[in-house]
Design a protein around this motif. Structure first.
Motif: not given
Length: 377
Positions: A152-158, A160-164
């Motif tokens: 869920s954190v990775i999806d939220a970062l995505h 917001a424009g940030f890949e992880s």
């Protein structure tokens, strides 16, 4: 000073003794250094534990037997099961800085699935010493996120424009989420640790992860934590400060990016544009001043005239850059991008660098020639 083997330590000791015998001033200086409270020592990897100094010199010892030769993958005590621990001790002996002497580079060390942790640590340390950053050092494990919380954190970062990337390996640890720099592929901006609800009550886990975080931060990582209870109750409130920080850290694509690339050819293009002020450069090259004085003179008499409004902390020849040029003496653009720290290059005004970097390197090269030239009779 630390060597990777006892034989190398003995060789260094002999070299110091020979210098002392040849010059009484050197002998006095060495005696003075040895008699200080935290005096000079020469040790090998196995017996350096417990000693700390402001500056540590490290002789890597291993390397090719001749220039351009093969590097045999034999690394003595580093290749043992506890080799990584010995390196960890060595790399934490310095309070302020380390100077590394090595005839091999990080890519000369071949890593496979069976490589010992010590060999991997040595490769990663050399990579860090060469680049001044952790770029290229993290291990991309290909492992999936450990929990739905991380997903869920990775999806939220995505959004917001940030890949992880999940479960990135660094220095024997795994970082839950490593956030990528959108402006510079291969660079990570931040590591995010996702801690579960039971973590609050686990003192041993807190102590272990605090030490782990200290190690990662000393290696250059910026670590932030998100608690699962806080995330599920207010994900927006947890993510917003992290997103703001990521935006402040990311590479600005609108700035002259070619100045910051680790690509000597781009700096060569800048040199072609620096054709003016040949008389001033010739005059400075012909002077008998020190390299520092020559660079300061060039800054005041040439660069400042054409770029009077450049902020002091972005000038090409600001004090910090002059110190680096005097100490490291790069004489070509390839050497410049290799030895000058990235933070100094990145904070330089691009227009000044394009116009004058070539002439600055001429001054450095001219100073080197004048110092090594034999006197005429």
């Amino acid at each position: 000073m630390v060597a990777m083997s006892s034989k190398q330590r003995e060789q260094i000791e002999r070299a110091v003794e020979e210098e002392c015998k040849a010059d009484s001033k050197i002998a006095d200086a060495v005696d003075c250094l040895r008699n200080m409270e935290d005096g000079m020592f020469i040790k090998n990897l196995e017996n350096v534990q417990g000693d700390e100094r402001d500056v540590i010199f490290i002789s890597c010892t291993y390397g090719p037997s001749e220039v351009g030769g093969r590097v045999y993958q034999r690394f003595g005590p580093i290749n043992s099961d506890v080799g990584w621990r010995r390196l960890n001790v060595l790399f934490t002996r310095s309070k302020k800085r380390m100077h590394i002497f090595s005839s091999m580079r990080a890519d000369d060390i071949l890593i496979s699935e069976t490589s010992k942790r010590g060999v991997i640590a040595l490769r990663d340390f050399l990579d860090y010493a060469e680049k001044g950053s952790m770029n290229g050092t993290p291990l991309h494990t290909g492992r999936s996120p450990d929990s739905d919380f991380e997903i869920s954190v990775i999806d939220a970062l995505h959004q917001a424009g940030f890949e992880s990337e999940a479960q990135v390996g660094v220095a024997g640890f795994f970082i839950d989420i490593a956030v990528k720099d959108p402006g510079k592929p291969g660079r990570f901006l931040m590591g995010i640790e996702c801690d579960g609800a039971t973590y609050h009550s686990a003192k041993s886990a807190r102590d272990r992860d605090r030490l782990r975080q200290e190690v990662l931060e000393r290696l250059g990582w910026r670590i932030r934590r998100i608690w699962s209870t806080d995330w599920f109750s207010n994900p927006k409130g947890e993510l917003e400060p992290i997103i703001r920080e990521l935006h402040s850290l990311k590479t600005d694509m609108s700035v002259d990016e070619d100045l910051y690339e680790h690509d000597a050819d781009r700096f060569e293009e800048a040199e072609v544009d620096a054709e003016a002020n040949d008389e001033e450069v010739s005059s400075i090259l012909g002077s008998e001043c020190s390299l520092r004085d020559r660079l300061e003179a060039f800054s005041k008499t040439v660069i400042a005239k054409h770029f009077p409004n450049t902020p002091k902390d972005r000038c090409l020849l600001r004090p910090a850059m002059i110190e680096a040029l005097v100490e490291l003496e790069p004489v070509s653009t390839s050497e410049f991008v290799e030895v000058i720290p990235e933070y100094l290059r990145k904070s330089t005004e691009p227009k000044e660098a394009r116009q004058y970097l070539g002439q600055v390197l001429e001054i450095v090269a001219g100073s080197e020639v004048s110092q090594t030239a034999e006197p005429t009779i």
